[in-house]
Design an enzyme around this catalytic site. Sequence first.
Site, PDB file in Angstrom:
ATOM      1  CG  ASP A   1     -14.391   1.009  15.360  1.00 62.96           C
ATOM      2  OD1 ASP A   1     -14.326   0.187  14.428  1.00 62.96           O
ATOM      3  OD2 ASP A   1     -15.121   0.827  16.348  1.00 62.96           O
TER       4      ASP A   1
ATOM      5  CG  HIS B   1     -13.094   5.754   8.252  1.00 60.10           C
ATOM      6  ND1 HIS B   1     -13.026   7.124   8.356  1.00 60.10           N
ATOM      7  CD2 HIS B   1     -13.532   5.331   9.466  1.00 60.10           C
ATOM      8  CE1 HIS B   1     -13.401   7.511   9.557  1.00 60.10           C
ATOM      9  NE2 HIS B   1     -13.710   6.429  10.266  1.00 60.10           N
TER      10      HIS B   1
ATOM     11  CG  ASP C   1      -9.492   5.136  -2.253  1.00 56.83           C
ATOM     12  OD1 ASP C   1      -9.642   4.884  -1.036  1.00 56.83           O
ATOM     13  OD2 ASP C   1      -8.432   4.899  -2.883  1.00 56.83           O
TER      14      ASP C   1
ATOM     15  CD  GLU D   1     -15.200   1.878   9.856  1.00 57.51           C
ATOM     16  OE1 GLU D   1     -16.210   2.581   9.749  1.00 57.51           O
ATOM     17  OE2 GLU D   1     -14.726   1.521  10.954  1.00 57.51           O
TER      18      GLU D   1
HETATM   19  O1  G3I Z   1     -30.612  -2.708   5.171  1.00 53.66           O
HETATM   20  C1  G3I Z   1     -31.196  -1.415   5.321  1.00 53.66           C
HETATM   21  C2  G3I Z   1     -32.109  -1.104   4.217  1.00 53.66           C
HETATM   22  O2  G3I Z   1     -33.171  -2.006   4.204  1.00 53.66           O
HETATM   23  C3  G3I Z   1     -32.609   0.330   4.348  1.00 53.66           C
HETATM   24  O3  G3I Z   1     -33.369   0.666   3.275  1.00 53.66           O
HETATM   25  C4  G3I Z   1     -31.445   1.304   4.494  1.00 53.66           C
HETATM   26  C5  G3I Z   1     -31.928   2.707   4.825  1.00 53.66           C
HETATM   27  O4  G3I Z   1     -30.989   3.454   5.507  1.00 53.66           O
HETATM   28  O5  G3I Z   1     -30.604   0.908   5.499  1.00 53.66           O
HETATM   29  C6  G3I Z   1     -30.092  -0.390   5.419  1.00 53.66           C
HETATM   30  O6  G3I Z   1     -29.481  -0.592   6.621  1.00 53.66           O
HETATM   31  C7  G3I Z   1     -28.197  -0.091   6.783  1.00 53.66           C
HETATM   32  C8  G3I Z   1     -27.402  -1.214   7.409  1.00 53.66           C
HETATM   33  O7  G3I Z   1     -26.160  -0.772   7.794  1.00 53.66           O
HETATM   34  C9  G3I Z   1     -27.226  -2.379   6.452  1.00 53.66           C
HETATM   35  O8  G3I Z   1     -26.472  -2.003   5.362  1.00 53.66           O
HETATM   36  C10 G3I Z   1     -28.229   1.125   7.689  1.00 53.66           C
HETATM   37  O9  G3I Z   1     -28.814   2.198   7.007  1.00 53.66           O
HETATM   38  C11 G3I Z   1     -26.823   1.475   8.099  1.00 53.66           C
HETATM   39  O10 G3I Z   1     -26.840   2.559   9.005  1.00 53.66           O
HETATM   40  C12 G3I Z   1     -26.155   0.301   8.730  1.00 53.66           C
HETATM   41  O11 G3I Z   1     -24.827   0.603   8.911  1.00 53.66           O
HETATM   42  C13 G3I Z   1     -24.093  -0.092   9.870  1.00 53.66           C
HETATM   43  C14 G3I Z   1     -23.200   0.909  10.578  1.00 53.66           C
HETATM   44  O12 G3I Z   1     -22.341   0.239  11.471  1.00 53.66           O
HETATM   45  C15 G3I Z   1     -23.990   1.965  11.340  1.00 53.66           C
HETATM   46  O13 G3I Z   1     -24.743   1.389  12.333  1.00 53.66           O
HETATM   47  C16 G3I Z   1     -23.226  -1.120   9.156  1.00 53.66           C
HETATM   48  O14 G3I Z   1     -24.024  -2.156   8.609  1.00 53.66           O
HETATM   49  C17 G3I Z   1     -22.219  -1.706  10.124  1.00 53.66           C
HETATM   50  O15 G3I Z   1     -21.342  -2.534   9.396  1.00 53.66           O
HETATM   51  C18 G3I Z   1     -21.448  -0.605  10.804  1.00 53.66           C
HETATM   52  O16 G3I Z   1     -20.587  -1.155  11.717  1.00 53.66           O
HETATM   53  C19 G3I Z   1     -19.536  -0.323  12.192  1.00 53.66           C
HETATM   54  C20 G3I Z   1     -19.533  -0.464  13.702  1.00 53.66           C
HETATM   55  O17 G3I Z   1     -20.714   0.094  14.208  1.00 53.66           O
HETATM   56  C21 G3I Z   1     -18.296   0.178  14.310  1.00 53.66           C
HETATM   57  N1  G3I Z   1     -17.095  -0.304  13.679  1.00 53.66           N
HETATM   58  C22 G3I Z   1     -17.067  -0.088  12.256  1.00 53.66           C
HETATM   59  C23 G3I Z   1     -18.213  -0.761  11.567  1.00 53.66           C
HETATM   60  C24 G3I Z   1     -18.181  -0.565  10.057  1.00 53.66           C
HETATM   61  O18 G3I Z   1     -18.489   0.707   9.648  1.00 53.66           O
HETATM   62  O1  9MR Z   2     -14.379   6.307  12.749  1.00 55.74           O
HETATM   63  C1  9MR Z   2     -15.661   5.819  13.111  1.00 55.74           C
HETATM   64  C2  9MR Z   2     -16.019   4.605  12.297  1.00 55.74           C
HETATM   65  O2  9MR Z   2     -15.111   3.570  12.590  1.00 55.74           O
HETATM   66  C3  9MR Z   2     -17.451   4.195  12.558  1.00 55.74           C
HETATM   67  O3  9MR Z   2     -17.849   3.197  11.654  1.00 55.74           O
HETATM   68  C4  9MR Z   2     -18.369   5.381  12.399  1.00 55.74           C
HETATM   69  C5  9MR Z   2     -19.809   5.047  12.735  1.00 55.74           C
HETATM   70  O4  9MR Z   2     -19.896   4.600  14.055  1.00 55.74           O
HETATM   71  O5  9MR Z   2     -17.959   6.444  13.217  1.00 55.74           O
HETATM   72  C6  9MR Z   2     -16.665   6.912  12.930  1.00 55.74           C
HETATM   73  O6  9MR Z   2     -16.343   7.938  13.802  1.00 55.74           O
HETATM   74  C7  9MR Z   2     -16.867   9.185  13.454  1.00 55.74           C
HETATM   75  C8  9MR Z   2     -17.921   9.572  14.466  1.00 55.74           C
HETATM   76  O7  9MR Z   2     -19.011   8.678  14.408  1.00 55.74           O
HETATM   77  C9  9MR Z   2     -18.387  10.986  14.201  1.00 55.74           C
HETATM   78  N1  9MR Z   2     -17.256  11.885  14.204  1.00 55.74           N
HETATM   79  C10 9MR Z   2     -16.252  11.561  13.207  1.00 55.74           C
HETATM   80  C11 9MR Z   2     -15.712  10.176  13.427  1.00 55.74           C
HETATM   81  C12 9MR Z   2     -14.740   9.797  12.306  1.00 55.74           C
HETATM   82  O8  9MR Z   2     -13.559  10.459  12.427  1.00 55.74           O
END
Ligand code: G3I
Ligand code: 9MR
Length: 582
Positions: free
Chosen positions: A155, A504, A550, A559
């Site tokens: 993003d 992504h 992939d 991502e």
């Molecule tokens: O660590 C727990 C684990 O203990 C548990 O059992 C499990 C159950 O769902 O979840 C684990 O946590 C996960 C956590 O990441 C660590 O891996 C969460 O489910 C998961 O939702 C969380 O995801 C994060 C995601 O944002 C959604 O919030 C990612 O770490 C984080 O890297 C990601 O960050 C995003 C930014 O918001 C926006 N930009 C892109 C970026 C990468 O996707």
């Molecule tokens: O593209 C977004 C990605 O960078 C983020 O990690 C993710 C979780 O915040 O969200 C993606 O965006 C999606 C949105 O949350 C839901 N609609 C579809 C989007 C992807 O095209």
Amino acid sequence: MSIFVNQLGYYRQGEKRAIMPFETNQFWLVNEAGETCYEGETLLFGFDKSSGDMVTEADFSEYTLPGRYRVKSVRNEDEQVIAEYSPWFEIGDKVYDKLAYDLMKAYYYLRCGCELTEEFAGPYVHKACHTEKAQLWGDESVLVDATGGWHDAGDYGRYVTAGACALSHLLYAFRMYPAAFEGRSYQIPESGNGTPDILNECRYELEWFLKMQREDGGVYHKLTTAQHAPFVMPEEDKGQLYVFQVSSSATADFAAICAMASQSFRPYDEAFSEKLSKAALKSYAWLGAHPECIAFKNPEGNGTGEYGEWDDASNRFWAACELYSLTGEKKYHEDLENFYRERNFPRTALGYGEVGGFGMLAYLLSKQGKKIELMGAFFREIVQDAAQRVRISEECGYGVSMLDWEYTWGSNMNVMRQGMLFAIVDFFGLEDKVKAAAKTAGLPQKRWRRPGEVEEPYVQGMREPRSWSMRDHAAAQLDYLMGCNALGISYVTGNGENAYNYPHLRPAFADGIEACMPGMVSGGPNRHRQDEKAKEVIPDGTPAQKCFADEVDSYSLNEITIYWNSPAVFTLAFLMAKEMNP
Ligand code: G3I
Ligand code: 9MR
Ligand code: ZN
């Protein structure tokens, strides 16, 4: 079926292994002329829990002749003998040079607010993006000029805590392993200015950080549009930009990283170093005036990344450690000691949310006066964690230090973080202690359980303990990233014969160029399948290591982010420094 190796290859010294998801007795190393250069007997590891396969190991560590090879073996199926091959790989002393370049160059491709030109970006050009002022969410009268920095990920958002984590990995890599960066140019606009390119690249992010600090020292949590942009080039993302509420975790991380960077830049640019130091002090003062956690939550109507935290103890600990390291002032020492003794947070974490390990590094590497008891306590925490990590590697057929339930969103960051931990053990000369402690180490407890879920005894694999050095353990984590994994995929674009290519990542999709820009680390397997595409393509019951595809649409599997590249940079820097100076 195939044979899995690090698709870039192996340094001449150290562990070299191929893993086969089938049973067999013998293997051969074959060169490009088709000649057999080495033959060996395989070792049955047994059942490997995270991949769900019976795995066999081919160890060719003793073979050190430089060249290009693949591993060949045979297996029996329905009374037929089938030949299996690994991808091609190299043995030599430059095998990771391109990877090291690409992993850092990735940050240039993620630069926001400037044009990427052909001279530096090759075909991956884009126009200047996100150049308008940002409105404070909820108060349109406040406009903030905060252009620059790196796009966080696939993003176009920019988030302070995520940026601090990436910067910390990179700046500590440079501080601990300068030899891995000296004389290396990433062909960026600043190259040749007398400052190492890793610092030049980090400065691009730091300059943006400075703009996210409010007059009173509080730091805006993030700068994004209201919702994620569609899959367009960054300059076409014209949505209104917002800065969001100040949070205490962002402010603490800001103070920490500015203090740290101030030290990194001092030999190269005194004025910039001074500016960073002033900014760090100011944010630290703000924290003092706001001792309670000011957590961030996405306000209604905002759907970009949250990076929410409900506890900021580790962030404040890190900030106190860095400010102490910078200034040597007693009050910071008192603060860091108080946080350490009175607050409960994971001590050795090196992530975007939990950052305690950065604080320990700051203290242990600092040239200021230190308390021997505190150093001892920090070393014990590191040894304890690493001993568990060694044990986990030993119970995995791939030698990767991950339990099956640890394959969550961004699992490749966890893998590379284990590499960092092994490196840190080596750096502080704690290897023997870790090896001794590993013999009786337990396994980490799940921190999160479903209601009613009972913890089962964890039996991962069946193998005898390995006698690897920390260097070999760290190398095994990189081997996994580069293709020695149950899917045989290299998780870095443009690197390895079977590298993934469809992250992504908005510009990688929107630019219409088939080959993704190189050097992007994928989030990797996530057994929770947290998006529609992942649910569609990963069947129920798939073993953790295989929960990957992939697929461009799958943000929970595929991502990229700035803080998934950076621990790979760190782990690789350690291996390169070790190779130069064993
Ligand atoms: O660590 C727990 C684990 O203990 C548990 O059992 C499990 C159950 O769902 O979840 C684990 O946590 C996960 C956590 O990441 C660590 O891996 C969460 O489910 C998961 O939702 C969380 O995801 C994060 C995601 O944002 C959604 O919030 C990612 O770490 C984080 O890297 C990601 O960050 C995003 C930014 O918001 C926006 N930009 C892109 C970026 C990468 O996707
Ligand atoms: O593209 C977004 C990605 O960078 C983020 O990690 C993710 C979780 O915040 O969200 C993606 O965006 C999606 C949105 O949350 C839901 N609609 C579809 C989007 C992807 O095209
Ligand atoms: Zn941008």
